[in-house]
Every structure is written in structure tokens, then in C-alpha cells.
Write an enzyme that holds these catalytic residues in place. Structure first.
Site, short mmCIF file in Angstrom:
data_model
loop_
_atom_site.label_atom_id
_atom_site.label_comp_id
_atom_site.label_asym_id
_atom_site.label_seq_id
_atom_site.Cartn_x
_atom_site.Cartn_y
_atom_site.Cartn_z
N LEU A 38 0.76 -1.19 0.08
CA LEU A 38 -0.01 0.01 -0.08
C LEU A 38 0.82 1.34 0.03
CD1 LEU A 38 -2.87 -0.99 2.54
CD2 LEU A 38 -3.23 -0.27 -0.05
N ASP A 46 10.97 3.83 4.34
CA ASP A 46 10.86 2.38 4.68
C ASP A 46 12.20 1.82 5.16
OD1 ASP A 46 8.55 0.14 3.60
OD2 ASP A 46 10.49 -0.50 4.30
N ASP A 81 13.80 4.58 11.49
CA ASP A 81 12.96 4.06 12.18
C ASP A 81 11.92 4.98 12.72
OD1 ASP A 81 11.44 2.46 13.81
OD2 ASP A 81 13.15 1.52 14.76
N ILE A 82 10.79 5.24 12.24
CA ILE A 82 9.60 6.29 12.60
C ILE A 82 9.27 5.79 13.95
CG2 ILE A 82 9.41 7.06 10.30
CD1 ILE A 82 6.83 4.41 12.01
N ASN A 110 1.55 4.97 7.25
CA ASN A 110 1.31 3.48 6.90
C ASN A 110 2.15 2.29 7.38
OD1 ASN A 110 0.07 1.58 4.45
ND2 ASN A 110 2.48 1.44 4.18
N TYR A 168 -2.49 -6.58 16.69
CA TYR A 168 -2.92 -5.61 15.68
C TYR A 168 -4.18 -4.85 15.82
CZ TYR A 168 -3.32 -4.64 10.84
OH TYR A 168 -3.74 -4.06 9.40
N LYS A 199 -4.47 -1.00 15.77
CA LYS A 199 -5.16 0.02 14.98
C LYS A 199 -6.37 0.62 15.53
CE LYS A 199 -3.04 -0.98 11.09
NZ LYS A 199 -2.07 0.16 10.73
N THR A 203 -1.21 -7.29 0.16
CA THR A 203 -0.10 -6.95 0.75
C THR A 203 0.67 -7.97 0.89
OG1 THR A 203 -0.63 -6.41 2.75
CG2 THR A 203 -1.04 -4.39 1.14
#
Length: 301
Positions: free
Chosen positions: A19, A38, A73-74, A100, A171, A175, A205
Site C-alpha cells: 500500500l 521504509d 525507524d519512525i 502506513n 494488531y 489499529k 499486501t
């Protein structure tokens, strides 16, 4: 390249594949200058040897667009700050942030290790928070200096965060947290010219093509409903000035379908004006439940 994002600078996290890659390419096709972030990790979050961010940036430039790669690394303060700084130092501005990045470590709750819980919450939820915090700090400073931006944030939630998903407690929780973060950010940042929305996408994905193999498989002919690129047009629109006035919303998007999701709101209610006994509370609860809409089915149930 020209389009509805002409002149805008867009940051997309987790943009090396799936995505994120589709979003980066779509923004570039609409005239945006794109920072492709990324870390180059596998499905479990472990770094790999290649640099998918650089490959996507090269792909954009080869098509005539403008892009650069960022491998930080965000989910660390340093990486998130560096991402925003890179956009500002290279292009002189930041207009849109698309969060994302993420990965999976699926387990049933009784088998879910604390490390797997922490790792998924760290990248999905903390990663959204840190990039948003640093971008918002810049936009607030701009607004206070009299240069109110037309800024956009698109976060990535999931149906798992809205309804739950078996084997994905970590997860789903992450989310769901992103949805809450989106609503708060939309309310807090509106005064600074920032709109914040979220998508709950369904697409093919690395995270879905094996887990949901039957529904994610590409057809031999006809419309490929699960292609990641189907999600990107809505993301690009939300990230553009064309989405003026749209904020604090969650959109489910899959194939050619877009749905505005409607979250928690008061349903059937009853008020006695006095304290109930436990038995009375139970009787009232059952009556109200009989009047209420049934909840959506948890994915995998």
C-alpha cells in the site's frame, strides 16, 4: 507530472512495498514531491538486506517525478524527527503525512508473547504518534508565525481495529488506538490548518496475501479488487487541498468501494434517576440490547 497535488511535499511511511508504495507512486503521479520512508524489514519487523525505499524513489524519478528515500525507524523519536527534517531541508516544506508503516506478529491471545505485543504496538501506534507529533509541531510553528498551512494527515487503521480479528489481538488493539489518535489529532490540530483522517483498507499486501490467500488472490481476468493501487486515489485526495473541510473521519476502502465508517455513538438508553440493584441493571441491559443493532462480526469468527 501534474495533478491535484502539484507542489505539495508528501511523506509516506512504510512506502517500500504494498500500500505504501502504491500511495507514493500515486502522489508522485499527481505532482507531489515524495519522501519515501521504509526501514526495509520483513513481515516480522526484522530488517532485511535491501532498500525498498530507494527502489521506489528511483521508480518515481524514472517516471519523471521527484522523490527521495528515507530509511529511518519512525517508531523512534530520532527517526520520526529525521523524517520531518529531511522533507523540510530537502524541499523546504511539508504538506502531507501518510502513516502506513506496520507489520504483523499474529498469535491467539493465550499464545501472544509480551514482546510480540510490544513490537506491533510500537510500530503501528507509536510510529503513528511520533511522526504525527513532529509534523504537527512544525505546522503549529508555521501557524503561529502567520503561515497557516493547508496540511493533511492520513493514518492507516484497519477493519481489525474497528471490529476485531481473531489471532490479531495486538494488531487490532494498535489499529483501534490509531482511530482514537486520529479523532483527537483532528480536533486538536484544526486550529493550525491541519486535517487528520484515517483509512481502513483491504488490499493484497505482504501482510494479507497469505493470511487471507483465498480472498486476496489476483483474478486471471477482469478487475483486480485487491490491488493496492485501488486504495491510493482516496488517500491522494485526502492528502490534497481538494479535501478541504474533511477531518476526523474514518473511511473503509476496498477495490472500487469507499465507505464512511460511523463509530461509537449513543444507542438505546434508559435512565431511572436512581441507583439500580445489580438485578435491575441486568434486566435493563438486556432490554436495551434487544433494541440495539447487533455488533459487526469479528474477522475470522
Amino acid at each position: 507530472m501534474s495533478g491535484i497535488c502539484d507542489g505539495r511535499v508528501v511523506v509516506v511511511t512504510g512506502a517500500g512495498r504494498g500500500l505504501g508504495r502504491a500511495h507514493a507512486l500515486a502522489f508522485a503521479a499527481e505532482g507531489a514531491r515524495v519522501v519515501v520512508n521504509d526501514l526495509g524489514v520483513g513481515l516480522d519487523g526484522v530488517p532485511g538486506p535491501d532498500s525498498p525505499a530507494r527502489q521506489v524513489a528511483d521508480e518515481i524519478r524514472a517516471a519523471g517525478g521527484t522523490a527521495l528515500a528515507h530509511g529511518g525507524d519512525i517508531a523512534t523519536p530520532q527517526g520520526a524527527a529525521s523524517l520531518v527534517t529531511t522533507a523540510l531541508e530537502t524541499y523546504g516544506r511539508l504538506d502531507t503525512l501518510v502513516n502506513n508503516a506496520g507489520f504483523l506478529r499474529d498469535r491467539m491471545l493465550v499464545n501472544l508473547d509480551e514482546d510480540d505485543w510490544d513490537a506491533v504496538l510500537r510500530v503501528h501506534l507509536k510510529g503513528h504518534f511520533l511522526t504525527l507529533k513532529h509534523a504537527a509541531s512544525h505546522w503549529r510553528a508555521e501557524a503561529k508565525a502567520g503561515r497557516t498551512p493547508t496540511a493533511r494527515v492520513v493514518n492507516t487503521a484497519s477493519g481489525a481495529g474497528l471490529l476485531g480479528s481473531l489471532g490479531q489481538g495486538n494488531y487490532s488493539a494498535a489499529k483501534a488506538g490509531i482511530v482514537g489518535l486520529t479523532l483527537v489529532a483532528a480536533a486538536e490540530l484544526a486550529r493550525y490548518g491541519v486535517q487528520v483522517n484515517a483509512i481502513a483498507p483491504a488490499a493484497r499486501t505482504r501482510m494479507t496475501e497469505h493470511t487471507f490467500a483465498a480472498t486476496m488472490a489476483a483474478p486471471e481476468t477482469g478487475f483486480d479488487a485487491m490491488a493496492p493501487g485501488n486504495v491510493s486515489p482516496l488517500v491522494v485526495w485526502l492528502g490534497s487541498t481538494a479535501s478541504e473541510g474533511v477531518t476526523g473521519r474514518v473511511f473503509e476502502t476496498e477495490g472500487g468501494r469507499i465507505t464512511v465508517m460511523e463509530g461509537w455513538r449513543p444507542g438505546p438508553t434508559a435512565d431511572t434517576g436512581r441507583r439500580r440493584s445489580p438485578a435491575e441493571a441486568g434486566e435493563t441491559a438486556r432490554k436495551l440490547l434487544a433494541e440495539a443493532e447487533p455488533p459487526g462480526r469479528v474477522y475470522g469468527a
